[in-house]
Design a protein around this motif. Structure first.
Motif, mmCIF file in Angstrom:
data_model
loop_
_atom_site.group_PDB
_atom_site.id
_atom_site.type_symbol
_atom_site.label_atom_id
_atom_site.label_comp_id
_atom_site.label_asym_id
_atom_site.label_seq_id
_atom_site.Cartn_x
_atom_site.Cartn_y
_atom_site.Cartn_z
ATOM 1 N N GLU A 71 -36.394 51.294 36.291
ATOM 2 C CA GLU A 71 -36.551 50.141 35.319
ATOM 3 C C GLU A 71 -36.887 50.949 34.033
ATOM 4 O O GLU A 71 -38.096 51.854 33.874
ATOM 5 C CB GLU A 71 -37.690 49.185 35.756
ATOM 6 N N ILE A 72 -36.183 50.786 32.863
ATOM 7 C CA ILE A 72 -36.547 51.365 31.704
ATOM 8 C C ILE A 72 -37.167 50.127 30.670
ATOM 9 O O ILE A 72 -36.352 49.163 30.703
ATOM 10 C CB ILE A 72 -35.296 52.037 31.204
ATOM 11 N N ALA A 73 -38.148 50.594 30.223
ATOM 12 C CA ALA A 73 -38.870 49.348 29.254
ATOM 13 C C ALA A 73 -39.672 50.029 28.029
ATOM 14 O O ALA A 73 -40.117 51.185 28.006
ATOM 15 C CB ALA A 73 -39.680 48.622 29.848
ATOM 16 N N GLU A 74 -39.707 49.249 26.769
ATOM 17 C CA GLU A 74 -40.465 49.675 25.881
ATOM 18 C C GLU A 74 -42.010 49.836 26.021
ATOM 19 O O GLU A 74 -42.681 50.469 25.598
ATOM 20 C CB GLU A 74 -39.990 49.156 24.686
ATOM 21 N N THR B 192 -57.065 56.776 27.714
ATOM 22 C CA THR B 192 -55.946 57.765 27.584
ATOM 23 C C THR B 192 -54.733 56.960 26.955
ATOM 24 O O THR B 192 -54.800 55.752 27.051
ATOM 25 C CB THR B 192 -55.482 58.329 29.050
ATOM 26 N N SER B 193 -53.921 57.624 26.009
ATOM 27 C CA SER B 193 -52.890 57.058 25.259
ATOM 28 C C SER B 193 -51.580 56.953 26.491
ATOM 29 O O SER B 193 -50.525 56.734 25.748
ATOM 30 C CB SER B 193 -52.697 57.527 24.034
ATOM 31 N N TYR B 194 -51.783 57.446 27.522
ATOM 32 C CA TYR B 194 -50.524 57.628 28.529
ATOM 33 C C TYR B 194 -49.629 56.211 28.448
ATOM 34 O O TYR B 194 -48.133 56.285 28.328
ATOM 35 C CB TYR B 194 -50.738 58.132 29.424
ATOM 36 N N LEU B 195 -50.322 55.105 28.738
ATOM 37 C CA LEU B 195 -49.806 53.895 28.777
ATOM 38 C C LEU B 195 -49.764 53.078 27.456
ATOM 39 O O LEU B 195 -49.996 51.883 27.501
ATOM 40 C CB LEU B 195 -50.374 53.082 29.910
ATOM 41 N N THR B 196 -49.427 53.622 26.468
ATOM 42 C CA THR B 196 -49.408 53.211 24.963
ATOM 43 C C THR B 196 -48.096 53.385 24.467
ATOM 44 O O THR B 196 -47.281 54.443 24.712
ATOM 45 C CB THR B 196 -50.313 53.799 24.035
ATOM 46 N N ALA B 197 -47.466 51.938 24.358
ATOM 47 C CA ALA B 197 -46.022 52.052 23.497
ATOM 48 C C ALA B 197 -45.957 52.819 22.314
ATOM 49 O O ALA B 197 -46.917 52.779 21.423
ATOM 50 C CB ALA B 197 -45.534 50.807 23.382
ATOM 51 N N GLN B 198 -44.698 53.788 22.122
ATOM 52 C CA GLN B 198 -44.550 54.463 21.061
ATOM 53 C C GLN B 198 -42.963 54.291 20.643
ATOM 54 O O GLN B 198 -42.380 54.178 21.534
ATOM 55 C CB GLN B 198 -44.956 55.979 21.033
ATOM 56 N N PRO B 199 -42.781 54.468 19.415
ATOM 57 C CA PRO B 199 -41.170 54.262 19.115
ATOM 58 C C PRO B 199 -40.141 55.102 19.821
ATOM 59 O O PRO B 199 -39.094 54.572 20.070
ATOM 60 C CB PRO B 199 -41.368 54.697 17.514
ATOM 61 N N LYS B 200 -40.600 56.237 19.798
ATOM 62 C CA LYS B 200 -39.549 57.116 20.576
ATOM 63 C C LYS B 200 -39.721 57.224 22.080
ATOM 64 O O LYS B 200 -39.266 58.302 22.789
ATOM 65 C CB LYS B 200 -39.508 58.581 20.124
ATOM 66 N N ARG B 201 -40.542 56.410 22.788
ATOM 67 C CA ARG B 201 -41.220 56.342 24.191
ATOM 68 C C ARG B 201 -40.593 55.269 24.934
ATOM 69 O O ARG B 201 -40.283 54.226 24.593
ATOM 70 C CB ARG B 201 -42.660 56.364 24.331
ATOM 71 N N LEU C 150 -39.781 61.415 22.996
ATOM 72 C CA LEU C 150 -38.589 62.135 21.986
ATOM 73 C C LEU C 150 -37.290 61.928 22.547
ATOM 74 O O LEU C 150 -36.514 62.712 22.506
ATOM 75 C CB LEU C 150 -39.057 63.701 22.227
ATOM 76 N N ILE C 151 -36.961 60.517 22.881
ATOM 77 C CA ILE C 151 -35.598 60.120 23.353
ATOM 78 C C ILE C 151 -34.647 60.104 21.963
ATOM 79 O O ILE C 151 -35.300 59.499 20.885
ATOM 80 C CB ILE C 151 -35.703 59.117 23.901
ATOM 81 N N THR C 152 -33.673 60.692 21.923
ATOM 82 C CA THR C 152 -32.945 60.607 20.422
ATOM 83 C C THR C 152 -32.510 59.179 20.052
ATOM 84 O O THR C 152 -32.718 58.508 18.848
ATOM 85 C CB THR C 152 -31.710 61.541 20.621
ATOM 86 N N ARG C 153 -31.956 58.275 21.159
ATOM 87 C CA ARG C 153 -31.267 57.074 20.782
ATOM 88 C C ARG C 153 -31.962 56.278 21.882
ATOM 89 O O ARG C 153 -31.602 55.742 22.773
ATOM 90 C CB ARG C 153 -30.009 57.039 21.119
ATOM 91 N N PRO C 154 -33.343 55.918 21.693
ATOM 92 C CA PRO C 154 -33.996 54.989 22.902
ATOM 93 C C PRO C 154 -33.746 53.678 22.783
ATOM 94 O O PRO C 154 -33.569 53.187 23.990
ATOM 95 C CB PRO C 154 -35.511 55.045 22.459
ATOM 96 N N GLU C 155 -33.030 53.066 21.670
ATOM 97 C CA GLU C 155 -32.590 51.713 21.748
ATOM 98 C C GLU C 155 -31.498 51.468 22.451
ATOM 99 O O GLU C 155 -31.104 50.408 22.792
ATOM 100 C CB GLU C 155 -32.501 51.437 20.212
ATOM 101 N N GLU C 156 -30.645 52.572 22.563
ATOM 102 C CA GLU C 156 -29.385 52.557 23.489
ATOM 103 C C GLU C 156 -29.592 52.587 24.972
ATOM 104 O O GLU C 156 -28.535 52.177 25.765
ATOM 105 C CB GLU C 156 -28.624 53.515 22.862
#
Length: 596
Positions: free
Chosen positions: A238-241, A254-263, A223-229
């Motif tokens: 380290e921050i990564a998609e 588990t879905s914990y290690l699954t990429a999502q748009p706001k994650r 739920l990050i507002t502007r993850p692309e920034e």
């Protein structure tokens, strides 16, 4: 006291080994009563606590002397400190405790020698204590040239095991990790062809005394507002998609290690820690510090700090494992359904609306419930502890602004906890009897309904020597439970023994309340942390909930109760009456102190 069915069914351990296994199980089980759970203090934490007190110049000598009194008892009784490595220091240290006021007074020869001695002792404890504890257990339990430890040595086994586990907790092994060692190594959940205790304890020793390992830990931030920034690095994160590593093949889905748009995945590399859970806690602190900065200027929406983390063993990069973050050691709780909740809320509202109850009293109780709820909702142990201490402080002191906060809490709360101690022992006894299917008859010979009977009925029934013998015989396959129940029955049957037990418990509670107060001050004033802070927070939660339950019960039984002040006065008076009744062997007065 809890029963492990896998231990009961296990074939192979000697009675002494079975006692040790039952002891380990109860000490580290998350839902054990605090009376049977591993203690916060051990020689290493005690040494650090004295050092911190001596370094605090504003503390009064009499306050420091209280810490030295507790230390003297703990260090005198500790069986491991009698080993050769500690032989030169132990008598000197105990000698310095003889005049605690001098040892606690800044600038005296005794105070300086105490500081010097503690500086010598601390590294010796770090190097030798755990190893020597395992040595002692192996001598008692697996040495081939000696017979198995007799029942008279069970107390020695208990003391060593309790001190060992407390020390391991202080070295960043969590209760969960120590319980997993029990459930996966010492008493495996899956049946094995043959049980070899010597191999089990040897592997346990190898794991718990091995060097720290290197881990990579990642948190899924949602739920990050502007993850692309977000940049690719924030400090040492380290921050990564995409997740930095995959899930281990044998791990539950588990879905914990699954990429999502706001994650985004925040990863800390190369953490040296005792085990995976400890690595997760270290990484959590770093992630939380960065999120604090993000919330200060960058991210206006609340960033949810995850309650799980994924960790990869760098030396075995076959995939990560996901674990929950420990929030607080849970206390046994009452289970309520929807009807019970509705009745509870209506009852509390009705009681607080009573004509005799003061407005300040209502405010103090509602504030305590609010602060308890806010503490439960907090992400970190430190903020939970501060909220719950504030709830307890305001409940006890209200709007008073006088000095001596810690002492006033101790004076008011210790009698409340003391009055709950005997009912807690009886409840534990009832649970053991029910779990083991052991029946009990009342004084008229009728079967006692263990689940529904009053505690006084059980107490009276267990005074019969024949029933005591039957109960202990029924626990013959469970040496740990048998020894604990035997001690409880002996104390409940002897007012003098129960008085001694209550006084020792009261002293420990008062020391512990003061310790929690000092920890609260360290958190608020210097962002510090107390020894075994998870256990401290759990104890504080128990004290707060016991006090609130007791206050609500008093509101029902005393319609004219004016507020918390009157409640604490009444409980202190009742507690003194209990101690007096025990001292005079007045059984009628003793039972009257427990409206059970």
């Amino acid at each position: 006291m809890r029963t492990d069915k896998h231990l009961t069914a296990l074939v192979g351990p000697t009675p002494a080994q079975r006692y040790f296994l039952g002891c380990w199980f109860n000490l580290v089980h998350a839902y054990s009563l605090d009376a049977f759970r591993v203690r916060v203090m051990n020689p290493a934490t005690m040494v650090r606590e004295i050092q911190q007190a001596l370094a605090f110049s504003e503390a009064k000598p009499e306050d420091k002397a209280v810490i030295l009194e507790e230390a003297e008892g703990l260090l005198t009784a500790d069986p491991i400190l009698m080993g050769d490595e500690f032989a030169p220091l132990r008598p000197r240290l105990l000698g310095l405790f003889k005049d605690k006021t001098k040892a606690a007074t800044r600038g005296t020869t005794e105070e300086r020698m105490l500081r010097y001695t503690l500086q010598e002792l601390a590294p010796l404890l770090e190097k030798h204590y755990v190893v020597r504890a395992f040595d002692a257990l192996e001598r008692l339990l697996v040495a081939p040239a000696e017979p198995p430890a007799p029942a008279s040595d069970f107390a020695h086994v208990h003391a060593i095991t309790a001190a060992l586990l407390s020390t391991l907790l202080d070295r960043d092994f969590s209760l969960e990790s120590l319980f997993r060692i029990y459930a996966e190594i010492l008493v495996p959940r899956r049946a094995t062809p043959a049980y070899h205790f010597d191999r089990k304890i040897g592997l346990t020793r190898q794991i718990l005394t091995g060097p720290p390992q290197q881990y990579d830990v990642t948190f899924a931030l949602d739920l990050i507002t502007r993850p692309e920034e977000l940049p690719a690095a924030l400090g040492n994160l380290e921050i990564a998609e995409a997740p930095p590593f995959g899930l281990h093949a044998g791990h539950a889905r588990t879905s914990y290690l699954t990429a999502q748009p706001k994650r985004r995945f925040a990863t800390v590399r190369g953490i040296m820690a005792a085990d995976r859970r400890a690595a997760g806690l270290y990484a959590y602190e770093r992630v939380a510090n960065v999120i604090n900065l993000l919330r200060f200027e960058y991210e206006q929406a609340r960033l949810q700090i995850p309650d799980h983390f994924a960790v990869l063993d760098v030396a075995k990069p076959a995939g990560g494992h996901v674990y929950p973050l420990p929030r607080v050691v849970p206390n046994p709780a009452t289970s309520l359904n929807g009807v019970d909740v509705a009745q509870f809320v209506a009852s509390v509202n009705e009681l607080l609306a009573g004509a005799h109850f003061t407005e300040e009293g209502r405010d103090r109780i509602t504030s305590a419930f609010r602060l308890y709820r806010q503490g439960r909702d907090q992400d970190t142990i430190e903020t939970k502890l501060v909220h719950w201490w504030t709830a307890l402080e305001y409940l006890v002191r209200g709007s008073q602004a006088s000095a001596g906060i810690g002492k006033s809490i101790e004076t008011s709360v210790a009698p409340v906890i003391g009055l709950s101690y005997v009912p807690k022992l009886l409840q534990s006894l009832r649970t053991v009897l029910s779990d083991q299917g052991i029946g009990v008859s009342d004084t008229q010979g009728a079967a006692v309904d263990l689940r529904g009977c009053a505690m006084t009925v059980l107490w009276e029934a267990m005074e019969d020597p024949l029933q005591q013998a039957a109960v202990l015989n029924g626990l013959s396959a469970e040496p740990f439970l048998q020894v604990q129940v035997q001690q409880i029955l002996a104390d409940l049957g002897s007012p003098a023994a129960l008085l001694d037990r209550l006084k020792k418990h009261d002293k420990r509670v008062r020391w512990h309340l003061q310790r929690i107060w000092r920890t609260r001050c360290d958190i608020v004033h210097s962002a510090g942390r107390g020894a075994n802070h998870l256990l401290l927070c759990s104890n504080l939660e128990y004290y707060l909930k016991t006090t609130l339950h007791g206050l609500l019960g008093a509101l029902r039984s005393v319609p004219t109760l004016s507020g918390p002040h009157e409640y604490f006065d009444r409980e202190a008076f009742r507690y003194e009456g209990l101690l007096g009744a025990l001292g005079s062997n007045d059984k009628a007065r003793i039972r009257a102190c427990f409206p059970l």
